[in-house]
Scaffold this active site. Structure first.
Site, PDB file in Angstrom:
ATOM      1  CG  HIS A  10      -1.803  -1.278   1.167  1.00 34.98           C
ATOM      2  ND1 HIS A  10      -2.842  -1.530   0.303  1.00 34.98           N
ATOM      3  CD2 HIS A  10      -1.661  -2.398   1.920  1.00 34.98           C
ATOM      4  CE1 HIS A  10      -3.326  -2.735   0.537  1.00 34.98           C
ATOM      5  NE2 HIS A  10      -2.629  -3.301   1.513  1.00 34.98           N
ATOM      6  CD  GLU A  24      -1.738  -3.169   5.013  1.00 32.35           C
ATOM      7  OE1 GLU A  24      -1.194  -4.251   4.698  1.00 32.35           O
ATOM      8  OE2 GLU A  24      -2.915  -2.897   4.728  1.00 32.35           O
ATOM      9  CG  HIS A  83       0.565  -6.743   2.714  1.00 31.65           C
ATOM     10  ND1 HIS A  83      -0.204  -5.795   2.091  1.00 31.65           N
ATOM     11  CD2 HIS A  83       1.329  -7.307   1.748  1.00 31.65           C
ATOM     12  CE1 HIS A  83       0.081  -5.785   0.804  1.00 31.65           C
ATOM     13  NE2 HIS A  83       1.015  -6.701   0.572  1.00 31.65           N
ATOM     14  CD  GLU A 149      -1.853  -9.486   5.235  1.00 30.01           C
ATOM     15  OE1 GLU A 149      -1.757  -8.538   6.047  1.00 30.01           O
ATOM     16  OE2 GLU A 149      -2.437  -9.392   4.141  1.00 30.01           O
TER      17      GLU A 149
END
Length: 188
Positions: A10, A24, A83, A149
């Site tokens: 992102h 994030e 992430h 993640e």
């Protein structure tokens, strides 16, 4: 010399997951830069690909499709997409493309996952497992690619850790060490 591409998930107009005063895109940017710093003494070229560096208004599609394209163009040996999760859970999980089961990519991910979880277990972080998915960043790369993640931004306990610079530094250290072990990196 191995060429490693780090993709902090992102950026630009796409904040990624949001929760507990965190974005994030900011957490992943910090983690990627710390991992790169920790690998600087190794015989490896570490490149961070982030579309928002060249275009502060990069879109969600830019952030999804341009990093794998850049990694392919750069001839990377390994691709790591970093992430932070959301959605009401907790813990750490890692992904490789569904066609990677039992192949080198899967083996590299297993080493990285094990190293990161050894660190996170000290904090009582749940191991959500090693999973397979058809994510674009895994599907579109021409080299072994892993997506991790790291905790849940919308979980209050996880967010406290994500705000702790000492914890982030330790997490980056273990990601870097996992890459050193998995890729057999040597000191430069």
């Amino acid at each position: 010399m191995k060429r490693i591409v780090l993709d902090p998930g992102h950026g630009g107009a796409d904040p990624g997951a949001v929760g507990n005063g965190l974005l994030e895109k900011q957490v992943t940017w910090m983690l990627a830069n710390k991992v790169k710093e920790k690998l600087k003494r190794m015989k490896a070229e570490v490149i961070i690909v982030q579309p928002s560096c060249g275009n502060p208004r990069s879109t969600k599609d830019d952030e999804l499709y341009l990093p794998p394209r850049d990694a392919n163009r750069l001839g990377a040996d390994f691709y790591l997409s970093i992430h932070v999760n959301a959605g009401g859970g907790t813990g750490f999980e890692s992904f490789v493309h569904q066609n990677s089961q039992g192949k080198d990519t899967d083996k590299l991910r297993n080493v990285l996952h094990r190293q990161v979880m050894a660190y996170l277990a000290k904090y009582g972080i749940v191991d959500r497992g090693k999973k397979y998915a058809n994510f674009a960043v895994l599907r579109l790369t021409n080299m072994p690619a892993v997506l991790i993640e790291c905790l849940f931004i919308d979980n209050a306990k996880d967010a406290v850790l994500l705000k702790d610079q000492s914890f982030i530094d330790g997490l980056a250290n273990e990601i870097a060490y996992g890459l050193i072990v998995a890729l057999g990196l040597q000191r430069g």
